[in-house]
Design a protein around this motif. Sequence first.
Motif, PDB file in Angstrom:
ATOM      1  N   TYR A  78       0.807  -1.217   0.000  1.00  0.00           N
ATOM      2  CA  TYR A  78       0.000   0.000   0.000  1.00  0.00           C
ATOM      3  C   TYR A  78       0.845   1.274   0.000  1.00  0.00           C
ATOM      4  N   ALA A  79       2.165   1.106  -0.153  1.00  0.00           N
ATOM      5  CA  ALA A  79       3.067   2.258  -0.090  1.00  0.00           C
ATOM      6  C   ALA A  79       2.762   3.273  -1.188  1.00  0.00           C
ATOM      7  N   ASN A  80       2.597   2.803  -2.412  1.00  0.00           N
ATOM      8  CA  ASN A  80       2.297   3.727  -3.514  1.00  0.00           C
ATOM      9  C   ASN A  80       0.965   4.436  -3.306  1.00  0.00           C
ATOM     10  N   GLU A  81      -0.014   3.708  -2.811  1.00  0.00           N
ATOM     11  CA  GLU A  81      -1.311   4.320  -2.526  1.00  0.00           C
ATOM     12  C   GLU A  81      -1.161   5.453  -1.521  1.00  0.00           C
ATOM     13  N   ALA A  82      -0.334   5.217  -0.482  1.00  0.00           N
ATOM     14  CA  ALA A  82      -0.107   6.249   0.532  1.00  0.00           C
ATOM     15  C   ALA A  82       0.510   7.494  -0.084  1.00  0.00           C
ATOM     16  N   LEU A  83       1.477   7.300  -0.970  1.00  0.00           N
ATOM     17  CA  LEU A  83       2.130   8.439  -1.619  1.00  0.00           C
ATOM     18  C   LEU A  83       1.147   9.195  -2.512  1.00  0.00           C
ATOM     19  N   LYS A  84       0.323   8.466  -3.245  1.00  0.00           N
ATOM     20  CA  LYS A  84      -0.664   9.112  -4.113  1.00  0.00           C
ATOM     21  C   LYS A  84      -1.680   9.909  -3.303  1.00  0.00           C
ATOM     22  N   LYS A  85      -1.957   9.472  -2.079  1.00  0.00           N
ATOM     23  CA  LYS A  85      -2.931  10.168  -1.238  1.00  0.00           C
ATOM     24  C   LYS A  85      -2.327  11.374  -0.524  1.00  0.00           C
ATOM     25  N   GLY A  86      -1.005  11.565  -0.667  1.00  0.00           N
ATOM     26  CA  GLY A  86      -0.409  12.768  -0.098  1.00  0.00           C
ATOM     27  C   GLY A  86       0.714  12.562   0.883  1.00  0.00           C
ATOM     28  N   ALA A  87       1.077  11.314   1.187  1.00  0.00           N
ATOM     29  CA  ALA A  87       2.202  11.083   2.098  1.00  0.00           C
ATOM     30  C   ALA A  87       3.490  11.613   1.468  1.00  0.00           C
ATOM     31  N   ALA A  88       4.362  12.157   2.316  1.00  0.00           N
ATOM     32  CA  ALA A  88       5.639  12.676   1.809  1.00  0.00           C
ATOM     33  C   ALA A  88       6.603  11.540   1.506  1.00  0.00           C
ATOM     34  N   TYR A  89       6.624  10.535   2.386  1.00  0.00           N
ATOM     35  CA  TYR A  89       7.498   9.379   2.224  1.00  0.00           C
ATOM     36  C   TYR A  89       6.736   8.125   2.645  1.00  0.00           C
ATOM     37  N   ALA A  90       7.213   6.989   2.140  1.00  0.00           N
ATOM     38  CA  ALA A  90       6.703   5.690   2.574  1.00  0.00           C
ATOM     39  C   ALA A  90       7.886   4.853   3.031  1.00  0.00           C
ATOM     40  N   VAL A  91       7.867   4.417   4.280  1.00  0.00           N
ATOM     41  CA  VAL A  91       8.933   3.590   4.826  1.00  0.00           C
ATOM     42  C   VAL A  91       8.548   2.132   4.608  1.00  0.00           C
ATOM     43  N   ILE A  92       9.384   1.396   3.860  1.00  0.00           N
ATOM     44  CA  ILE A  92       9.078   0.017   3.486  1.00  0.00           C
ATOM     45  C   ILE A  92      10.243  -0.896   3.848  1.00  0.00           C
ATOM     46  N   ASP A  93       9.988  -2.208   3.885  1.00  0.00           N
ATOM     47  CA  ASP A  93      11.078  -3.152   4.158  1.00  0.00           C
ATOM     48  C   ASP A  93      11.144  -4.261   3.115  1.00  0.00           C
ATOM     49  N   ASP A  94      10.605  -3.985   1.934  1.00  0.00           N
ATOM     50  CA  ASP A  94      10.678  -4.931   0.821  1.00  0.00           C
ATOM     51  C   ASP A  94      11.125  -4.158  -0.415  1.00  0.00           C
ATOM     52  N   ALA A  95      12.320  -4.479  -0.891  1.00  0.00           N
ATOM     53  CA  ALA A  95      12.922  -3.736  -2.005  1.00  0.00           C
ATOM     54  C   ALA A  95      12.085  -3.806  -3.274  1.00  0.00           C
ATOM     55  N   GLU A  96      11.247  -4.825  -3.382  1.00  0.00           N
ATOM     56  CA  GLU A  96      10.400  -4.973  -4.561  1.00  0.00           C
ATOM     57  C   GLU A  96       9.490  -3.761  -4.768  1.00  0.00           C
ATOM     58  N   PHE A  97       9.160  -3.078  -3.674  1.00  0.00           N
ATOM     59  CA  PHE A  97       8.221  -1.954  -3.748  1.00  0.00           C
ATOM     60  C   PHE A  97       8.923  -0.596  -3.739  1.00  0.00           C
ATOM     61  N   ALA A  98      10.257  -0.583  -3.763  1.00  0.00           N
ATOM     62  CA  ALA A  98      11.014   0.673  -3.758  1.00  0.00           C
ATOM     63  C   ALA A  98      11.088   1.227  -5.170  1.00  0.00           C
ATOM     64  N   GLU A  99      10.202   2.146  -5.504  1.00  0.00           N
ATOM     65  CA  GLU A  99      10.086   2.624  -6.882  1.00  0.00           C
ATOM     66  C   GLU A  99      10.564   4.058  -7.074  1.00  0.00           C
ATOM     67  N   SER A 100      10.844   4.791  -5.974  1.00  0.00           N
ATOM     68  CA  SER A 100      11.273   6.183  -6.121  1.00  0.00           C
ATOM     69  C   SER A 100      12.043   6.598  -4.884  1.00  0.00           C
ATOM     70  N   ASP A 101      12.584   7.829  -4.936  1.00  0.00           N
ATOM     71  CA  ASP A 101      13.339   8.316  -3.781  1.00  0.00           C
ATOM     72  C   ASP A 101      12.421   8.704  -2.625  1.00  0.00           C
ATOM     73  N   ARG A 102      11.122   8.569  -2.824  1.00  0.00           N
ATOM     74  CA  ARG A 102      10.173   8.809  -1.727  1.00  0.00           C
ATOM     75  C   ARG A 102       9.857   7.524  -0.977  1.00  0.00           C
ATOM     76  N   HIS A 103      10.429   6.405  -1.440  1.00  0.00           N
ATOM     77  CA  HIS A 103      10.353   5.143  -0.721  1.00  0.00           C
ATOM     78  C   HIS A 103      11.627   5.002   0.118  1.00  0.00           C
ATOM     79  N   ILE A 104      11.485   4.896   1.413  1.00  0.00           N
ATOM     80  CA  ILE A 104      12.638   4.739   2.298  1.00  0.00           C
ATOM     81  C   ILE A 104      12.724   3.271   2.690  1.00  0.00           C
ATOM     82  N   LEU A 105      13.783   2.599   2.253  1.00  0.00           N
ATOM     83  CA  LEU A 105      13.936   1.166   2.500  1.00  0.00           C
ATOM     84  C   LEU A 105      14.694   0.926   3.802  1.00  0.00           C
ATOM     85  N   VAL A 106      14.119   0.110   4.660  1.00  0.00           N
ATOM     86  CA  VAL A 106      14.747  -0.266   5.926  1.00  0.00           C
ATOM     87  C   VAL A 106      14.704  -1.785   6.051  1.00  0.00           C
TER      88      VAL A 106
END
Length: 435
Positions: free
Chosen positions: A52-80
């Motif tokens: 749901y990371a992309n959905e969050a960004l489309k709805k207005g989130a500044a960043y999305a913190v994720i832990d699966d590299a498969e979903f890291a699509e831009s510099d607004r995805h923070i991978l941990v």
Amino acid sequence: MPGLFLYFYFMKTAQLHQHFLEFPEVCTDTRKITDNCIFFALKGDNFNGNRYANEALKKGAAYAVIDDAEFAESDRHILVDDTLKALQELAAFHRSHSKAKVIALTGSNGKTTTKELINAVLSQKYNTIATQGNLNNHIGVPLTLLSIKEDTEIAIVEMGANHQKEIEFLCGLAQPDFGYITNFGKAHLEGFGSEAGVIKGKSELYDFLTKNNKHVFMNGDDPVQIEKLGHYIKKYGFSTNNKDYYMVELTAADPFVKISIEDTSITSQLIGSYNFTNCAAAILIGKYFNVSLAQIKSAIEGYAPNNNRSQILTKNGHRIILDAYNANPTSMKAALENFAQMPGNNKIAFLGDMFELGTTAPEEHQAIADLAHKLNFENVILVGENFYGTDTLFQKYSTFNDLKLYLNDGNLKGNSTILIKGSRGMALERILEFL
């Protein structure tokens, strides 16, 4: 090598904290996204927040913190490595850089009410934040810590637990300066194993505070707390009979709790003598922080319970005590004993199953049914599989749907005094629809 790893570990959290300072709002649910928040993609048994990371960004989130590299699509995805750990570490880092004093609160019963009362009192004089609702677990506590602002002076952090070492872990995140345990009762026995296990688990708060030479608030009439704290110097208590502590007196609970302190009378909007200690703790903490007696009185008298907690309602001639937010053997016993002492016509008690009792569930539910008999209640209606299995002459229904048939038949006469009490999962507030 270990030192190098530690350096990079702190840099990673520090860098995430810089993003948080720029966008200081955190969200874990895409249904509640706000503009320029930071979305943490948490995972559960039945969901993967990364999706749901992309959905969050489309709805207005500044960043999305994720832990699966498969979903890291831009510099607004923070991978941990682990999103939950990243949230917890960010919260601990943020708290460590805050000047706010943290008051931690735990216990078997009354945590949320006591937290709300403490916040009502302290906010009379200080800029405070407090746990929202009962967000008091390994996710809720970090979210509370991240709500601390630069001008926050006091943070009241509620901590819940259903197994050993959980309070210890939460204290490690929150690093409380002060703490209070409401009581020790028969709650979450499935996880704690026994009442002794509850005492051990909840006492992890006092263990942390005493080990780190921090301040402890206590009920000076509770023998368990007296024994636990012994001769610890930085303890401050209230009591009804020990002049070594701050003296408070319960003058009435008919049904509202009335308290006398320093020749001042306080009339709360809380029912039941079991709420006396919740008020007393808030008064004690207010006194410690130099809140005036007039402000304390105003705060206690102005606080009104909500969210199905000890609410008094009237509907179609019925007087209703709605206490359906949660239940365990200790709180159920207190509610029944209080209900027995209350004046009222045609008393009816609706009691719902108590959850998380493990193997003790049958005996604990039987004990409550027996208590209701002992208190001479004539009209008790038991709801849930555990209560359905008790040996009793009271009416009992294994499901709420079965109870609905009884309610739909117009069996409830007007001008009744009704107690509704059960665990959250029973959702007994639904009874109101049939009154």
